[in-house]
Scaffold this motif. Structure first.
Motif, PDB file in Angstrom:
ATOM      1  N   ASN A   4       9.231 -57.952  56.412  1.00  0.00           N
ATOM      2  CA  ASN A   4       9.004 -57.412  55.071  1.00  0.00           C
ATOM      3  C   ASN A   4      10.243 -57.606  54.206  1.00  0.00           C
ATOM      4  OD1 ASN A   4       6.455 -56.351  55.846  1.00  0.00           O
ATOM      5  ND2 ASN A   4       7.489 -54.595  56.779  1.00  0.00           N
ATOM      6  N   GLY A   5      10.051 -57.495  52.895  1.00  0.00           N
ATOM      7  CA  GLY A   5      11.172 -57.519  51.979  1.00  0.00           C
ATOM      8  C   GLY A   5      11.403 -58.870  51.347  1.00  0.00           C
ATOM      9  N   THR A   6      12.482 -58.965  50.570  1.00  0.00           N
ATOM     10  CA  THR A   6      12.840 -60.200  49.884  1.00  0.00           C
ATOM     11  C   THR A   6      14.195 -60.695  50.366  1.00  0.00           C
ATOM     12  OG1 THR A   6      13.900 -59.007  48.064  1.00  0.00           O
ATOM     13  CG2 THR A   6      11.554 -59.527  47.821  1.00  0.00           C
ATOM     14  N   VAL A   7      14.496 -61.933  50.038  1.00  0.00           N
ATOM     15  CA  VAL A   7      15.726 -62.568  50.492  1.00  0.00           C
ATOM     16  C   VAL A   7      16.963 -61.802  50.034  1.00  0.00           C
ATOM     17  CG1 VAL A   7      17.144 -64.641  50.233  1.00  0.00           C
ATOM     18  CG2 VAL A   7      14.690 -64.850  50.668  1.00  0.00           C
ATOM     19  N   LYS A   8      16.962 -61.374  48.784  1.00  0.00           N
ATOM     20  CA  LYS A   8      18.151 -60.709  48.251  1.00  0.00           C
ATOM     21  C   LYS A   8      18.445 -59.380  48.954  1.00  0.00           C
ATOM     22  CE  LYS A   8      15.580 -58.554  44.434  1.00  0.00           C
ATOM     23  NZ  LYS A   8      15.401 -58.538  42.965  1.00  0.00           N
ATOM     24  N   ASP A   9      17.452 -58.837  49.675  1.00  0.00           N
ATOM     25  CA  ASP A   9      17.660 -57.569  50.377  1.00  0.00           C
ATOM     26  C   ASP A   9      18.647 -57.710  51.528  1.00  0.00           C
ATOM     27  OD1 ASP A   9      15.846 -56.309  48.710  1.00  0.00           O
ATOM     28  OD2 ASP A   9      14.139 -56.680  50.046  1.00  0.00           O
ATOM     29  N   ILE A  10      18.661 -58.867  52.176  1.00  0.00           N
ATOM     30  CA  ILE A  10      19.479 -58.992  53.390  1.00  0.00           C
ATOM     31  C   ILE A  10      20.405 -60.197  53.381  1.00  0.00           C
ATOM     32  CG2 ILE A  10      17.701 -57.845  54.773  1.00  0.00           C
ATOM     33  CD1 ILE A  10      17.024 -60.605  55.946  1.00  0.00           C
TER      34      ILE A  10
ATOM     35  N   ALA B 282      15.032 -69.038  46.778  1.00  0.00           N
ATOM     36  CA  ALA B 282      15.391 -68.147  45.669  1.00  0.00           C
ATOM     37  C   ALA B 282      15.619 -66.726  46.180  1.00  0.00           C
ATOM     38  CB  ALA B 282      14.296 -68.158  44.617  1.00  0.00           C
ATOM     39  N   PRO B 283      16.444 -65.945  45.490  1.00  0.00           N
ATOM     40  CA  PRO B 283      16.721 -64.574  45.964  1.00  0.00           C
ATOM     41  C   PRO B 283      15.502 -63.656  45.941  1.00  0.00           C
ATOM     42  CG  PRO B 283      17.662 -64.955  43.783  1.00  0.00           C
ATOM     43  CD  PRO B 283      17.218 -66.284  44.292  1.00  0.00           C
ATOM     44  N   ASP B 284      14.540 -63.936  45.054  1.00  0.00           N
ATOM     45  CA  ASP B 284      13.352 -63.083  44.967  1.00  0.00           C
ATOM     46  C   ASP B 284      12.219 -63.524  45.891  1.00  0.00           C
ATOM     47  OD1 ASP B 284      14.423 -61.359  43.016  1.00  0.00           O
ATOM     48  OD2 ASP B 284      13.994 -62.833  41.449  1.00  0.00           O
ATOM     49  N   ALA B 285      12.441 -64.604  46.625  1.00  0.00           N
ATOM     50  CA  ALA B 285      11.416 -65.056  47.563  1.00  0.00           C
ATOM     51  C   ALA B 285      11.259 -64.039  48.685  1.00  0.00           C
ATOM     52  CB  ALA B 285      11.782 -66.424  48.130  1.00  0.00           C
ATOM     53  N   SER B 286      10.071 -64.006  49.253  1.00  0.00           N
ATOM     54  CA  SER B 286       9.823 -63.050  50.341  1.00  0.00           C
ATOM     55  C   SER B 286      10.481 -63.526  51.624  1.00  0.00           C
ATOM     56  CB  SER B 286       8.320 -62.892  50.566  1.00  0.00           C
ATOM     57  OG  SER B 286       7.777 -64.085  51.104  1.00  0.00           O
ATOM     58  N   LEU B 287      10.796 -62.563  52.481  1.00  0.00           N
ATOM     59  CA  LEU B 287      11.352 -62.914  53.787  1.00  0.00           C
ATOM     60  C   LEU B 287      10.311 -63.630  54.636  1.00  0.00           C
ATOM     61  CD1 LEU B 287      13.484 -59.747  54.680  1.00  0.00           C
ATOM     62  CD2 LEU B 287      14.273 -62.014  53.985  1.00  0.00           C
ATOM     63  N   SER B 288       9.050 -63.365  54.362  1.00  0.00           N
ATOM     64  CA  SER B 288       7.992 -64.085  55.053  1.00  0.00           C
ATOM     65  C   SER B 288       8.082 -65.577  54.750  1.00  0.00           C
ATOM     66  CB  SER B 288       6.626 -63.535  54.631  1.00  0.00           C
ATOM     67  OG  SER B 288       5.588 -64.294  55.219  1.00  0.00           O
TER      68      SER B 288
END
Length: 384
Positions: free
Chosen positions: A323-329, A255-261
Motif C-alpha cells: 500500500n501507499g505511494t513512492v514518496k511515502d518510503i 514518479a513520487p506520486d506513483a503507487s507502491l504497487s
C-alpha cells in the motif's frame, strides 16, 4: 641578504598549512565569543547576587579555544574540562598552602597537576593555568582557600561547558565527541566496506602503544582519517574512467506520486533493485529500492502486522502488492554522481555510504543514467 634571512626564518619557524575553511574559522571564533560572553555575563550576575569573586578567570579563554575550535579533541571533552580544572585547582590551592616560595610552588603545582590529570585521564592544557592561578593569584584568590574549586573554577567550567554543548550541536559539531561503533548497512557485526580495507584498527592500537605519546585527536577520528586517506590514495592511483562511460542509460524511473504497487511491478518486471524517483522535469528527488519496499512499505491491507519473511514471500509471489505511494518510503535526498565523475569517486561513495546504486545526473540534476556496484566491478576487472 633580506631574502636569505627570510628563508632562514621560514626554515626555523615554518608557516603551518591550515586545511580548515574560512567558514570553520568563523564558526570557532563566534563560538568562543558566545561561550566566554555567556560565562562572563552569568558569572558577573552571580557575583553581584552572592558573595563570590571573581566573575571569570583567565584560563577559561584557553578552554574556549579547545571547546569551540577543536571540540572533537580528547582534551576538550567534558571530563577533561571539569575533571582537569578541579584537579588542577585542588593541587594549586594545596601547594600554595604548603610551599611558601611562589616560584617553586607554581612549578610544583603545574607538574603535579599534569601528572594527576594524565593518571585520571582528564588532561586539559588550560588546567595548568588554573594550578598557577591558585598559586600566583594573590590575596583575592588565596583568601578563597578550597572554595576556589567551587567558584570560580567549577562555576566557570560548567557555564562554559553548557555554552559549548549548545553552540557546537546547533552548528553541526557533535559535542561531546562519543565514538560511534561502525555498523554495516545490514546492521550486522561485519564492519562497513570502508573499514575492511587496508590496516585494521588493532594495528593502529599497537602503533599508538609503541608511539607512547598523547595525541590531540580521538582514536576513532584518526582511524577515519587514515581510512579516507587510503581511499583517496586509491582514487589517485586508479584509472579515471568516467561514470558516463559505464553507466546504464536506459533507466527505469518512477514518479513520487506513483503507487507502491506500480513500483513493485516495475522492479519485478525489469529484474532491477532500485528505481530513481524523478519529477515532471526528470530531476532526481529520491530513490526507491527493493529493501525499502520490504522493510518500510505497508503489506498488511487491514490484517495484523506481518514479519519480514512473510513480506518477502508476498513480494516474490506477486500475489499481494504494498500500500501507499513512492514518496511515502523513498530515500531523499539521494547521493549522485555526474557523467564526468571518475569511477574512483563512485567507489568512494559506495564504500563510505554503504550504497548499491548511484543515480547519474547532469548539471541541472536531471537523470541521465544509473550506476550499480556490479557496473563498477565489471569496469574494475576490465581495467585490471
Amino acid at each position: 641578504m633580506t631574502s636569505t634571512r627570510l628563508s632562514r626564518a621560514a626554515r626555523f619557524m615554518p608557516w603551518p598549512a591550515s586545511p580548515v575553511s574560512p567558514k570553520e574559522r568563523l564558526r570557532s571564533a563566534v563560538g568562543a565569543l558566545f561561550g566566554l560572553l555567556i560565562t562572563g555575563l552569568l558569572g558577573a550576575l552571580l557575583t553581584a547576587t552572592f558573595p563570590l569573586s571573581p566573575a571569570l578567570v583567565a584560563p577559561m579563554g584557553a578552554s574556549a579555544v579547545l571547546l569551540f575550535a577543536v571540540p572533537s579533541s580528547p582534551l576538550a571533552q567534558p571530563w577533561s574540562l571539569i575533571g582537569g580544572n578541579l584537579v588542577a585547582a585542588f593541587v594549586g590551592v594545596t601547594v600554595a598552602k604548603l610551599v611558601p616560595d611562589p616560584v617553586f610552588a607554581a612549578a610544583l603545582a603545574g607538574a603535579v597537576a599534569i601528572g594527576l590529570m594524565m593518571s585520571l585521564r582528564c588532561l586539559h592544557p588550560p588546567s595548568g593555568a588554573i594550578a598557577l592561578t591558585a598559586v600566583l593569584g594573590g590575596p583575592a584568590i588565596h583568601d578563597l582557600g578550597y572554595g576556589f574549586l567551587l567558584w570560580p573554577v567549577l562555576g566557570n567550567s560548567l557555564l562554559l561547558l553548557a555554552a559549548a554543548l549548545l553552540f557546537n550541536n546547533l552548528t553541526g559539531r557533535r559535542y561531546p565527541h562519543v565514538a560511534v561503533p561502525a555498523l554495516g548497512a545490514h546492521q550486522t557485526k561485519d564492519p562497513p566496506p570502508v573499514a575492511r580495507i587496508g590496516f585494521a584498527a588493532e594495528d593502529l592500537d599497537a602503533v599508538l602503544k609503541d608511539y607512547d605519546r598523547v595525541l590531540d585527536i580521538q582514536r576513532d577520528e584518526l582511524v577515519t582519517i587514515l581510512k579516507r586517506t587510503e581511499l583517496r590514495s586509491f582514487q589517485r592511483r586508479s584509472g579515471q574512467t568516467p561514470c558516463g562511460q559505464i553507466m546504464s542509460r536506459d533507466v527505469i524511473a518512477i514518479a513520487p506520486d506513483a503507487s507502491l504497487s506500480e513500483a513493485h511491478a516495475l522492479l519485478r518486471a525489469h529484474h532491477i533493485k532500485a528505481l530513481p524517483v524523478t519529477d515532471d522535469h526528470a530531476h532526481v528527488i529520491g530513490i526507491l529500492t527493493q529493501t525499502d519496499i520490504l522493510d518500510r512499505a505497508d503489506w498488511t491491507r487491514g490484517r495484523p502486522t506481518i514479519g519480514l519473511r512473510r513480506r518477502y514471500q508476498l513480494a516474490v509471489s506477486g500475489s499481494t502488492a504494498p500500500n501507499g505511494t513512492v514518496k511515502d518510503i523513498m530515500t531523499s535526498p539521494v547521493r549522485s554522481v555526474s557523467p564526468e565523475s571518475s569511477l574512483s569517486e563512485a567507489i568512494l561513495l559506495f564504500a563510505e555510504g554503504g550504497l548499491h546504486h548511484l543515480p547519474v545526473t547532469d548539471a541541472e540534476n536531471r537523470l541521465v543514467g544509473i550506476l550499480s556496484q556490479s557496473d563498477v566491478l565489471v569496469a574494475m576487472l576490465a581495467e585490471g
